[in-house]
Design a protein around this motif. Sequence first.
Motif, mmCIF file in Angstrom:
data_model
loop_
_atom_site.group_PDB
_atom_site.id
_atom_site.type_symbol
_atom_site.label_atom_id
_atom_site.label_comp_id
_atom_site.label_asym_id
_atom_site.label_seq_id
_atom_site.Cartn_x
_atom_site.Cartn_y
_atom_site.Cartn_z
ATOM 1 N N ASN A 84 0.751 -1.119 0.097
ATOM 2 C CA ASN A 84 0.158 -0.023 -0.157
ATOM 3 C C ASN A 84 1.058 1.280 0.307
ATOM 4 O OD1 ASN A 84 -2.912 0.332 0.139
ATOM 5 N ND2 ASN A 84 -2.608 1.692 2.076
ATOM 6 N N TYR A 85 1.432 1.580 -1.177
ATOM 7 C CA TYR A 85 2.484 2.605 -1.220
ATOM 8 C C TYR A 85 1.874 4.068 -1.638
ATOM 9 C CZ TYR A 85 5.784 -1.195 -1.476
ATOM 10 O OH TYR A 85 6.368 -2.603 -1.086
ATOM 11 N N GLY A 112 -0.586 -0.932 -4.530
ATOM 12 C CA GLY A 112 -1.814 -0.366 -4.307
ATOM 13 C C GLY A 112 -2.081 1.224 -3.755
ATOM 14 N N ALA A 113 -3.174 1.721 -3.924
ATOM 15 C CA ALA A 113 -3.568 3.287 -3.410
ATOM 16 C C ALA A 113 -4.590 2.851 -2.210
ATOM 17 C CB ALA A 113 -4.022 4.052 -4.301
ATOM 18 N N LYS A 120 -10.749 13.496 -1.354
ATOM 19 C CA LYS A 120 -10.073 12.556 -2.613
ATOM 20 C C LYS A 120 -8.458 12.600 -1.861
ATOM 21 C CE LYS A 120 -8.820 13.362 -7.291
ATOM 22 N NZ LYS A 120 -8.891 14.373 -8.744
ATOM 23 N N ILE A 121 -8.086 11.377 -2.730
ATOM 24 C CA ILE A 121 -6.455 11.069 -2.271
ATOM 25 C C ILE A 121 -5.766 12.053 -2.442
ATOM 26 C CG2 ILE A 121 -6.265 9.763 -4.304
ATOM 27 C CD1 ILE A 121 -4.532 7.909 -2.760
ATOM 28 N N GLU A 122 -4.748 12.387 -1.781
ATOM 29 C CA GLU A 122 -3.707 13.421 -1.998
ATOM 30 C C GLU A 122 -2.202 12.700 -1.752
ATOM 31 O OE1 GLU A 122 -4.174 16.807 0.637
ATOM 32 O OE2 GLU A 122 -6.298 17.351 0.081
ATOM 33 N N LEU A 123 -1.622 13.110 -2.748
ATOM 34 C CA LEU A 123 -0.248 12.556 -3.287
ATOM 35 C C LEU A 123 0.755 13.655 -3.088
ATOM 36 C CD1 LEU A 123 -1.093 9.777 -6.037
ATOM 37 C CD2 LEU A 123 -1.092 9.413 -3.461
ATOM 38 N N SER A 124 2.055 13.196 -2.361
ATOM 39 C CA SER A 124 3.103 13.940 -2.536
ATOM 40 C C SER A 124 3.579 14.200 -4.046
ATOM 41 C CB SER A 124 4.060 13.677 -1.686
ATOM 42 O OG SER A 124 4.759 12.461 -1.685
ATOM 43 N N TYR A 147 -9.303 0.927 -8.519
ATOM 44 C CA TYR A 147 -9.199 2.344 -7.782
ATOM 45 C C TYR A 147 -7.637 2.640 -8.066
ATOM 46 C CZ TYR A 147 -8.612 5.516 -4.303
ATOM 47 O OH TYR A 147 -8.280 7.003 -3.556
ATOM 48 N N SER A 148 -6.806 1.934 -7.735
ATOM 49 C CA SER A 148 -5.280 2.170 -7.980
ATOM 50 C C SER A 148 -5.086 2.661 -9.380
ATOM 51 C CB SER A 148 -4.682 0.890 -7.500
ATOM 52 O OG SER A 148 -4.677 0.634 -5.918
#
Length: 396
Positions: A84-85, A112-113, A120-124, A147-148
């Motif tokens: 789960n990265y 996976g996300a 909403k998912i926030e990614l760096s 989803y991922s």
Amino acid sequence: MARALVMIPSGEVYDHDNVRWYRYKDIQNHINHYHNIGDAFVFDSSLKLLNFDKLGVLPIANPNLDDIDRLNEEYDYVFLRGSNYVHKDMRWSQTIEVLKRLKIPVIAFGIGAQAPVKGKIELSEETKTVLRMMADSTTSIGVRGTYSAQVLWDIGIRNVRIVGCPTAFRRNNPDMAIQLPALDKVRYVGVTMRREVSPAYAQDIKRYLTFHRDFVKDLAQRFDVVLMAQGEVEEKKIVFGTQEQKEEAFAALRANKWVSDWYMDETMEKLHRERLFYSDVVADYEDLVQQKDLVLGYRLHGNLMALSNGTPSIYFTYDSRTVEFAETFQIPSFDVFSGKDFNIEEYWDQSLFDKFNRAYHHTYREMRQFLVENGVDNKMADVMQKPVAEPVQKVA
């Protein structure tokens, strides 16, 4: 036979493709440390799908960048162990610097996300850069579900293939199929336990824990159950600790208000004292699920270990990861937050597991195609070259 590097391994390798936790015999060395042995399931399962004669580790924490040139010469590819990265809190250490110097492909092996409960998912930018660099180095990037795949698509990564998880295919049997016995013949049941859960991903902790407690107690009245833990400190102490450590563990659980109010009552304590299982060796879990008529509960990889061995399993979904796994493989699943009661008779339906059997066969083909198109020497059968055989019963 290939020369493979692994990024972010989880455990030590023995007998070529078997995994156990580091210094597993010295349990006191890490009895106060949490590690999820499910990550070792994925690592072990990945190795079982690959043909390799040399295995090494790609360091991303405090690497000597001058060594990367040597690794480019000595190895054919790197694989990132599936996990789960893809979430807002992921930290990649010096991965970007390492990947800039690396010249060999980086295979994302079922990553996976993780979606938050709200928003909403926030990614760096760091995570986005790492994912794009991996995708640019290969024909495709392997993710666990839709989803991922969508999360990667939204940051511009198009070469995505949905491959599920290596744990599903660890027996390397494309014709594996679940065939339900009569429910009145089911006696031995494994329950995959997850007491610790984050409110960032599970929407209602009280519902989660009280349902978990009551579900376990109900099953224990009906079947011969084993509670399967995967690495929480208190559970490790209960299984492997001294008598003093066992009592320390129960005292710690009682001192946790969530646990004492919603989870650990007198019956659950008795079950934990008498029926709890934990091991630092992946093969021990495989041996266990092969002896069960049914495995069900909260753990992604504990349930998937059972299914891969032909043992029926039902997922209890409570976050985006569990939902995504159940959707990818069409695994019968129960939404913990649905407000409904769980009735096993409603899930004991061969037509539900036939959907899993079909999805399993399809995703097996996708996993093999993913490895082939990325030039990874592997042991997976080419299912396009032969008809589907009769369903194979569970491993004896």
